[in-house]
Structures are given as structure tokens and as C-alpha cells.
Design a protein around this motif. Structure first.
Motif, PDB file in Angstrom:
ATOM      1  N   SER A   1       0.842  -1.204   0.000  1.00 18.76           N
ATOM      2  CA  SER A   1       0.000   0.000   0.000  1.00 18.76           C
ATOM      3  C   SER A   1       0.876   1.254   0.000  1.00 18.76           C
ATOM      4  CB  SER A   1      -0.930   0.000   1.216  1.00 18.76           C
ATOM      5  OG  SER A   1      -1.825  -1.090   1.130  1.00 18.76           O
TER       6      SER A   1
ATOM      7  N   SER B   1      -4.861   1.321   2.834  1.00 21.64           N
ATOM      8  CA  SER B   1      -4.765   0.005   3.456  1.00 21.64           C
ATOM      9  C   SER B   1      -5.763  -0.963   2.851  1.00 21.64           C
ATOM     10  CB  SER B   1      -5.025   0.119   4.960  1.00 21.64           C
ATOM     11  OG  SER B   1      -5.022  -1.157   5.561  1.00 21.64           O
ATOM     12  N   GLN B   2      -5.269  -2.066   2.344  1.00 25.93           N
ATOM     13  CA  GLN B   2      -6.155  -3.109   1.827  1.00 25.93           C
ATOM     14  C   GLN B   2      -7.061  -3.604   2.933  1.00 25.93           C
ATOM     15  OE1 GLN B   2      -8.095  -6.491   1.132  1.00 25.93           O
ATOM     16  NE2 GLN B   2      -6.313  -6.823   2.437  1.00 25.93           N
ATOM     17  N   SER B   3      -6.480  -4.088   4.014  1.00 27.39           N
ATOM     18  CA  SER B   3      -7.251  -4.723   5.095  1.00 27.39           C
ATOM     19  C   SER B   3      -8.036  -3.704   5.906  1.00 27.39           C
ATOM     20  CB  SER B   3      -6.308  -5.473   6.024  1.00 27.39           C
ATOM     21  OG  SER B   3      -5.407  -4.553   6.649  1.00 27.39           O
TER      22      SER B   3
ATOM     23  N   THR C   1      -4.352  -2.420   9.551  1.00 18.02           N
ATOM     24  CA  THR C   1      -2.924  -2.324   9.858  1.00 18.02           C
ATOM     25  C   THR C   1      -2.694  -1.357  11.026  1.00 18.02           C
ATOM     26  OG1 THR C   1      -2.380  -2.876   7.593  1.00 18.02           O
ATOM     27  CG2 THR C   1      -0.665  -1.770   8.866  1.00 18.02           C
TER      28      THR C   1
ATOM     29  N   GLU D   1       8.768 -11.835  -0.911  1.00 16.26           N
ATOM     30  CA  GLU D   1       7.827 -12.395   0.050  1.00 16.26           C
ATOM     31  C   GLU D   1       7.310 -13.759  -0.334  1.00 16.26           C
ATOM     32  OE1 GLU D   1       4.485  -9.848   0.764  1.00 16.26           O
ATOM     33  OE2 GLU D   1       4.232  -9.364  -1.332  1.00 16.26           O
TER      34      GLU D   1
END
Ligand code: F6R
Length: 366
Positions: A61, A105-107, A110, A246
Motif C-alpha cells: 500500500s 490500506s487493503q485490510s 494495519t 515475500e
């Protein structure tokens, strides 16, 4: 539930054209020449009067934030600073009511990004959120926002969240540019047309998969990898390197191409693959000379080029072509083959692509 794909990550890579169309829905009214985003319309004054925009985020992000920095400054001429949320929150940063903080932020969960929001709010800044998960903590904590509408992202490695974040922020930058008068109406119309074509171009680009797989086959055992890009595509180099790290556990670093000669060039030898984003751009000639520097040190070049390219094609060991696109939107395309490359390398190395070791989908502790 993986829709016939071996992994969620591959499914989500392929979902990107659809996800971006969902991001456009109700916002990009191209035939009317309008961008409509309620979170922007309702707060237009605050956004236009901002002395600067601070973008706070983590990981992928944060990379979307870096792309947005280039787009906002180019289109809307608003100064932008991009911050790691974790550094920003602990630095006693200078913030006032004249600042706008954009949290990405995707979620939406965070911890560091949430804390950055609370800090900026306590200093009177206006906070705008770009989240994927509806009703998430960050979505609730921000003053206004725009959802990415990418749909659930299950793979731990972020893919469609990244491209939809860039899409939302590009729409926002275009809207502000029109309101501020920093972009001519002909240019604005051109950009609306160009952004609307992105999903179809990604669809076409996804056909490079076989070619990317062949390249992955050759380089699957390397211990290191360098990613280079300039301008709008410098953040894509960072994102490409993060994706490889990752999920395949190969050490990779992304750099602005011109930084090469300030250190990283010492790493180049015949065993070092260098992935260079060398698409059509204002900096094309410069990228070509960066490639020559790497070649003369026997580095292996995997270049992302624009269809019809000849110059880089003759220098590189491998080329992956993307459809022509306005430079500002090119990250939406150049990132796709890099996602596929890390995916295939990780699969070939027997890694757990959807759930890489030591990583969690959302980092709710600092
Ligand atoms: C990378 C990745 C992480 C996240 C980061 C931020 O593929 O998944 O780097 O991007 O943890 O997460 P969000 O966007 O949920 O705040």
C-alpha cells in the motif's frame, strides 16, 4: 473457490481487469466527462485548500502511495509526501489543519496505519482513507474515503488491491486537477479515455503468462535479483522486488535506475538478473543507457517494454511487452508481468504462494 486457478494469488492477478472495472463503477462517467467520488465532492474545499497531502501506509500500500505521489503532483500540482506509517507515527511529525492525510490500506486493520491516522486527526488534519475491506477499522476512523472495491483478497501477497488503490488515487487526482484547473480539458478528456481502457489492456497483457513462465524457468534458482525503474515506474520496481522476496524467498531489491551508479552497480556480474522497466516514457533514453551500463558488466536483463520497441529489444536478454499506455497510468500495466514472474518462480521453488512463511495478511500488531 479458487475459480479453477491453482492459487488465490493467480486468481487475483487475473481478476484485475474486473476489479478495476468495479473500482470505476459509478465514479468514472467517461461519456459525460465526469469523475464522481462522493468522499471527494463532499470535502472538495478541504482537499483543494490543502497545503500538502501526506500519504501514510505500509508495504504494498505504501508503494501505491508512491505511485500516487507522482500522479498527484503531475496532475493536480499538490505537494505530496509519502510516509511509512510506522515511522510517521513515532517521529513527532509537523502536521496542521492545513494538511490532508491519505491512509491507504487493503485490510483497513494495519496497526501502524491506524495509529498514523489517529495522530494526524489529533493535530487537526483531514484524513481520507483508501481501503478495500468495507467497514474496517481504518475505514471507520477516517473522515472520508473511497473504497477500492477489489473484492476479497485472500493471497497474502497483495496484487489486485495494489492496482485498484492506484486506480482510486488516479481518479481522485484527475478530479482534483479539473477542480483546480491544473489540467487542460483536452488532456483531462484524454486521460479519462485512457484510464477506461486499462482493464482491456490488462486482459490482453495477461497473455504474456507463458512467456513469463519461460523466463521464470531460467531464473528460478538465482539467489538475488535487482529491479530498476524511473519516474512513475520507480515504485513498481520496489513492488516487483517485494513480491519476489515475500513469496519466493529470493533476495531482491528495487531501485530508481539512476541510483545504480551510486552503489548497486557493484553487485552486477553475469549471475545477476536485473529486471528493468523500460516502457515508453520521458526517461526512455536514460533507461537505455542504464541498460547499457548493466550489459557491459555482463548482467542479465529482463526488460518490460512497450509493444513495438526496438532499441531495448536488441540489448536485453528477455523482453516482455506491454500495450501502449499514457505514462502516468503505466504502473497499472508494468506491475502485472512482475506479479506473474514472482508467482511462477515461487511455484517452481515449491513455496507456499498464498501463505508465505512468517507473513500474515493483516498486521494488526506493530
Ligand atoms: C505485500 C503485503 C504487505 C501489505 C502491508 C499493508 O504483498 O501484503 O506488505 O501490503 O502489510 O497491508 P494493508 O494494505 O492491509 O494495510
Amino acid at each position: 473457490e479458487k475459480g479453477g486457478y491453482d492459487h488465490f494469488m493467480l486468481k487475483e492477478i487475473h481478476e484485475q481487469p474486473r476489479a478495476i472495472i468495479d473500482t470505476f463503477r459509478g465514479r468514472l462517467l467517461r461519456s459525460e466527462g465526469i469523475i464522481k467520488m462522493s468522499g471527494v465532492e463532499d470535502n472538495m474545499k478541504k482537499l483543494l485548500n490543502a497545503d500538502r497531502i501526506i500519504i501514510a501506509a505500509c508495504g504494498t500500500s505504501w508503494h501505491a502511495g508512491l505511485v500516487a505521489e507522482y500522479i498527484f503532483e503531475e496532475f493536480a500540482r499538490i505537494p505530496v509526501e509519502v510516509e511509512y506509517a510506522s515511522e510517521f507515527r513515532y517521529r513527532n511529525p509537523v502536521i496542521s489543519e492545513k494538511d490532508v492525510l491519505i491512509a491507504i490500506s487493503q485490510s483497513g486493520e494495519t496497526a501502524d496505519t491506524l495509529a498514523a491516522i489517529k495522530l494526524a486527526k489529533s493535530k487537526g488534519a483531514f484524513v481520507f482513507g483508501v481501503c478495500n475491506v468495507v467497514g474496517s477499522s481504518i475505514a471507520r476512523e477516517t473522515d472520508a474515503g473511497a473504497y477500492t472495491h477489489a473484492g476479497p483478497e485472500i493471497g497474502v501477497a497483495s496484487t489486485k488491491a495494489f492496482t485498484t488503490q492506484i486506480t482510486v488515487l488516479a481518479l481522485m487526482a484527475l478530479r482534483l486537477a479539473r477542480a483546480k484547473g491544473t489540467m487542460s480539458s483536452s488532456k483531462y478528456r484524454l486521460y479519462l479515455q485512457e484510464i477506461e481502457l486499462i482493464p482491456a489492456k490488462i486482459e490482453r497483457l495477461l497473455k504474456v503468462d507463458e512467456k513469463v513462465k519461460e523466463i521464470a524457468e531460467i531464473y528460478q534458482h538465482v539467489p538475488n535479483c535487482l529491479y530498476l525503474g524511473r519516474g512513475f515506474n520507480f515504485p513498481v520496481a520496489l513492488e516487483g522486488a517485494l513480491k519476489l522476496k515475500e513469496i519466493s524467498y529470493i533476495h531482491a531489491e528495487g531501485y530508481p535506475a539512476a541510483e545504480m551508479k551510486h552503489g548497486p552497480i557493484a553487485l552486477i556480474d553475469e549471475n545477476m538478473p536485473v529486471i528493468v522497466i523500460a516502457t515508453d516514457s520521458e526517461h526512455y533514453e536514460k533507461i537505455v543507457s542504464n541498460i547499457q551500463e548493466i550489459k557491459s558488466r555482463k548482467g542479465k536483463i529482463i526488460a518490460i517494454v512497450t509493444e513495438g520497441d526496438h532499441v531495448v529489444k536488441n540489448l536485453a536478454d528477455h523482453v516482455i511487452e506491454i500495450p501502449y499506455v499514457e505514462e502516468a497510468f503505466s504502473p497499472l500495466l508494468t506491475t502485472i508481468p512482475l506479479q506473474l514472474l514472482s508467482y511462477h518462480i515461487a511455484v517452481m521453488r515449491g513455496c507456499n504462494v498464498d501463505q508465505p512463511r512468517n507473513l500474515a495478511k493483516s498486521v494488526t500488531v506493530e
